[in-house]
Scaffold this motif. Structure first.
Motif, PDB file in Angstrom:
ATOM      1  N   SER A  67       0.819  -1.205   0.000  1.00  0.00           N
ATOM      2  CA  SER A  67       0.000   0.000   0.000  1.00  0.00           C
ATOM      3  C   SER A  67       0.855   1.257   0.000  1.00  0.00           C
ATOM      4  O   SER A  67       2.052   1.217   0.281  1.00  0.00           O
ATOM      5  CB  SER A  67      -0.932   0.017   1.212  1.00  0.00           C
ATOM      6  OG  SER A  67      -0.183   0.161   2.401  1.00  0.00           O
ATOM      7  N   GLY A  68       0.212   2.359  -0.329  1.00  0.00           N
ATOM      8  CA  GLY A  68       0.859   3.665  -0.324  1.00  0.00           C
ATOM      9  C   GLY A  68      -0.198   4.740  -0.216  1.00  0.00           C
ATOM     10  O   GLY A  68      -1.389   4.456  -0.069  1.00  0.00           O
ATOM     11  N   ASN A  69       0.231   5.976  -0.301  1.00  0.00           N
ATOM     12  CA  ASN A  69      -0.669   7.121  -0.254  1.00  0.00           C
ATOM     13  C   ASN A  69      -0.510   7.957  -1.504  1.00  0.00           C
ATOM     14  O   ASN A  69       0.521   7.897  -2.170  1.00  0.00           O
ATOM     15  CB  ASN A  69      -0.394   7.985   0.975  1.00  0.00           C
ATOM     16  CG  ASN A  69      -0.710   7.249   2.247  1.00  0.00           C
ATOM     17  OD1 ASN A  69       0.168   6.674   2.872  1.00  0.00           O
ATOM     18  ND2 ASN A  69      -1.970   7.220   2.618  1.00  0.00           N
ATOM     19  N   TYR A  70      -1.550   8.738  -1.798  1.00  0.00           N
ATOM     20  CA  TYR A  70      -1.505   9.639  -2.940  1.00  0.00           C
ATOM     21  C   TYR A  70      -1.986  11.012  -2.521  1.00  0.00           C
ATOM     22  O   TYR A  70      -2.638  11.175  -1.489  1.00  0.00           O
ATOM     23  CB  TYR A  70      -2.345   9.097  -4.103  1.00  0.00           C
ATOM     24  CG  TYR A  70      -3.832   9.116  -3.860  1.00  0.00           C
ATOM     25  CD1 TYR A  70      -4.600  10.244  -4.162  1.00  0.00           C
ATOM     26  CD2 TYR A  70      -4.483   8.020  -3.317  1.00  0.00           C
ATOM     27  CE1 TYR A  70      -5.966  10.267  -3.934  1.00  0.00           C
ATOM     28  CE2 TYR A  70      -5.849   8.037  -3.089  1.00  0.00           C
ATOM     29  CZ  TYR A  70      -6.584   9.158  -3.396  1.00  0.00           C
ATOM     30  OH  TYR A  70      -7.926   9.190  -3.168  1.00  0.00           O
ATOM     31  N   LEU A  71      -1.680  12.004  -3.347  1.00  0.00           N
ATOM     32  CA  LEU A  71      -2.139  13.367  -3.149  1.00  0.00           C
ATOM     33  C   LEU A  71      -2.751  13.838  -4.454  1.00  0.00           C
ATOM     34  O   LEU A  71      -2.105  13.771  -5.504  1.00  0.00           O
ATOM     35  CB  LEU A  71      -0.973  14.279  -2.773  1.00  0.00           C
ATOM     36  CG  LEU A  71      -1.283  15.774  -2.647  1.00  0.00           C
ATOM     37  CD1 LEU A  71      -2.246  16.020  -1.487  1.00  0.00           C
ATOM     38  CD2 LEU A  71       0.009  16.554  -2.459  1.00  0.00           C
ATOM     39  N   ARG A  72      -4.000  14.293  -4.385  1.00  0.00           N
ATOM     40  CA  ARG A  72      -4.665  14.852  -5.564  1.00  0.00           C
ATOM     41  C   ARG A  72      -4.935  16.323  -5.313  1.00  0.00           C
ATOM     42  O   ARG A  72      -5.644  16.686  -4.381  1.00  0.00           O
ATOM     43  CB  ARG A  72      -5.976  14.131  -5.865  1.00  0.00           C
ATOM     44  CG  ARG A  72      -6.687  14.754  -7.059  1.00  0.00           C
ATOM     45  CD  ARG A  72      -7.956  14.048  -7.416  1.00  0.00           C
ATOM     46  NE  ARG A  72      -8.647  14.798  -8.466  1.00  0.00           N
ATOM     47  CZ  ARG A  72      -9.879  14.547  -8.868  1.00  0.00           C
ATOM     48  NH1 ARG A  72     -10.563  13.559  -8.327  1.00  0.00           N
ATOM     49  NH2 ARG A  72     -10.430  15.287  -9.808  1.00  0.00           N
ATOM     50  N   LEU A  73      -4.344  17.159  -6.140  1.00  0.00           N
ATOM     51  CA  LEU A  73      -4.584  18.598  -6.109  1.00  0.00           C
ATOM     52  C   LEU A  73      -5.092  19.004  -7.479  1.00  0.00           C
ATOM     53  O   LEU A  73      -4.364  18.911  -8.469  1.00  0.00           O
ATOM     54  CB  LEU A  73      -3.302  19.365  -5.773  1.00  0.00           C
ATOM     55  CG  LEU A  73      -2.755  19.177  -4.360  1.00  0.00           C
ATOM     56  CD1 LEU A  73      -1.412  19.863  -4.211  1.00  0.00           C
ATOM     57  CD2 LEU A  73      -3.741  19.698  -3.326  1.00  0.00           C
TER      58      LEU A  73
END
Length: 130
Positions: A67-73
């Motif tokens: 697993s990992g994380n994401y950033l949506r801007l």
């Protein structure tokens, strides 16, 4: 003067007043995303299973058990940790992403929210003009 500025700021819609410099903070639709090289009238799309992932709550994604994380801007998505750390995408619709290269240009890889086209039609993937 200061009071006038505060009054003007308060009149802005919340999504504009709280926007971050890179765009509005958003999340992706949860569930599986499948990636492919799009086809055209002469050839079928080619699956790229090594690029597939699953979106989970809390801005998390999974590739298999990892697993990992994401950033949506705004219309930009960046995988910030995990197996795809550093991968970047442009959000074309709520059901379609385009992978970006190191220069921020779209590559041929398109990732589509699995099952999105069969939903209510409001989040159908892009068709590249087909």
């Amino acid at each position: 003067m200061f009071a006038l500025l505060l009054t003007g700021f308060a009149a802005l819609p919340a999504h504009l007043a709280l926007a971050s410099p890179g765009g509005q903070l958003r999340v992706l639709v949860q569930g599986p995303w499948t990636c492919e090289m799009p086809g055209d009238a002469a050839r079928r799309p080619v699956a790229v299973p090594a690029e597939n992932f699953r979106i989970a709550p809390d801005s998390s994604y999974y590739v298999g058990a990892a697993s990992g994380n994401y950033l949506r801007l705004g219309d930009r998505l960046t995988m910030t940790s995990g197996p795809f750390v550093g991968n970047r995408y442009r959000v074309k619709s709520e059901a379609t992403l385009r992978r970006l290269d190191g220069d921020g240009q779209e590559t041929g890889v398109r990732c589509v929210r699995a099952g999105a086209a069969g939903s209510n039609g409001t989040d159908a993937p892009e068709t590249d003009g087909l």
